[in-house]
Design an enzyme around this catalytic site. Sequence first.
Site, PDB file in Angstrom:
ATOM      1  CE1 TYR A  13       0.976  -0.180   4.363  1.00  0.00           C
ATOM      2  CE2 TYR A  13      -1.332  -0.505   4.864  1.00  0.00           C
ATOM      3  CZ  TYR A  13      -0.017  -0.409   5.274  1.00  0.00           C
ATOM      4  OH  TYR A  13       0.275  -0.524   6.604  1.00  0.00           O
ATOM      5  CD  GLU A  14      -0.486   5.157   1.921  1.00  0.00           C
ATOM      6  OE1 GLU A  14      -0.440   6.044   1.046  1.00  0.00           O
ATOM      7  OE2 GLU A  14      -1.476   4.984   2.646  1.00  0.00           O
ATOM      8  N   GLY A  15       1.382   2.985  -2.624  1.00  0.00           N
ATOM      9  CA  GLY A  15       2.217   2.868  -3.811  1.00  0.00           C
ATOM     10  C   GLY A  15       3.124   1.670  -3.680  1.00  0.00           C
TER      11      GLY A  15
END
Length: 589
Positions: free
Chosen positions: A441-443
């Site tokens: 997550y978060e890229g």
Amino acid sequence: MNHYNAPLRDMHFVLHEVFDGPALWARLPALAERVDADTADAILEEAARLTHQLIAPLSRNGDEQGVSFDNGQVRTPDGFREAWRTYRDGGWVGLGGNPEHGGLGMPKMLAVLFEEMLYAADSSFALYSALSAGSCLAIDAHASDALKATYLAPLYAGRWAGTMCLTEPHAGTDLGLIRTRAEPQADGSYRISGSKIFITGGEQDLTENIVHLVLARLPDAPAGPKGISLFLVPKWRVEADGRLGARNGAHCGSLEHKMGIKASATCVMNFDAAEGYLVGEANKGLAAMFTMMNYERLSIGLQGVGCAEASYQSAARYANQRLQSRAATGTGDVRRLADPIIVHGDVRRMLLTMRSLTEGGRAFAVYVGQHLDLARYAEDAGERERAQRLVALLTPVAKAFFTDNGLESCVLGQQVFGGHGYIREWGQEQRVRDVRIAQIYEGTNGIQALDLLGRKVLADGGQALAGLAAEIRGLCVDAPLYRETLLAALVRLEQVSQWLQARVSQDANLVSASAVEYLHLFGLTLYAYMWARMAAASHQRRDQDPAFHDAKLACAAFYFQRVLPRSLALEATIRAGSASLYGMDAEQF
């Protein structure tokens, strides 16, 4: 059980002895009036007590009980609500927040150490706070004065919580594909309609209100990423006097059932003509949201460091207690039938790998925090700009390298336990499951690698890298320990970067084929820089605390001799180019 104890001695060492945070704060007027060495130490000590006594004990039951969902309502595990009240009342949500709106305004150098503690104690609990802090940053940087006045104080106080609503079922990394709509209203508000998935804390029972930051499209918006705007959408509407009003059209449709972080509510959020307010300029929502996302990327990187530290602590304790076989040298305790497994070379290899990566990551986090403080508070515009440029270069490395190393360290910690590491009661298998999401997550880490190589190194012709390289060479002039090894690693990184720069125009696949290996090469070199700085500090202060500094110097030696050589294989892989990745047609997979 999670018996985590914050490594305060090491945190003090990095903050004070390696980077001399108090000296930096003293020359930045905005920080000089808020914090000094004694204040920082008091905050760290209280944070250590909080995470050890209050939050870490929640981790096992939180994982087993998880969050529950009933008729649109989410309940967090037993103990979370009471712990949140204590956490909230202590002012921890607003630790680094703007004092003009109720935050404590502490430096990022200090905040990164606190965040590491939180994630080490329990990643699920930490996430509720991390999203709020990131939301506040975006609102403070881009929202109108009216929105700031209404929303920031209760968010910093922990009475309300924030979320980040980007992903849709058909649109993850490619945010230009989002379909959520925003219809302008006569009163200046907007009606937001659409669905978002994977929303951390989208619904929970910890706070009175939840403030969603939502990406959506206006009716006349251009296609793609240039047509995205950012909107603030509260769960409960807020009256002019600050009281909560009617329920807004923002509802949780379901919860995701996950591999780990099971006490963190990951929600499908449905927005049905929900009242929202524009944050920043129309069609420039990605720029505003990236203020929050870049904060969250460093924060999630710290999840990797924190989980690795907790795993190391458990594994080191176990290795000193578990009796199996005899030492190869025959120098064990003859009164026992076997020696502790700490005597065996492979166990030491695993523990030292974990420790060298975790302590290197901690130092690197404080280093990034130092430059975030300079970018925000330095009086000289040139110094602020240089710090901002360096932070932009280092953020994808921090997110991806911290979390890749975090998973490696948690798996190694599990391996130290042998069969017991696979068993529930020891806690190591939970750490493996909890930390795994941090690479996603978060890229995803692959996207971070593309950002580093494509946008941060090649796009500017290596100028940002050149500035960092000059700083590293400056250290080598004054710090003789590991000078040649560090310089060799730096030259390797520079030469690989130049090789890629020269060939990228001839091979369209080269960046995507090389990006992950390049990020790891970059990360290993940065950790070598951190270890050279730590070794120099320990060498100078050895007489003050011989046991601590001797261990630090021994760990530095292990890093340079047994971990940094990974960069040789990475260089060879990168120089192999992209051809072997495209030797099969898609249908052959």
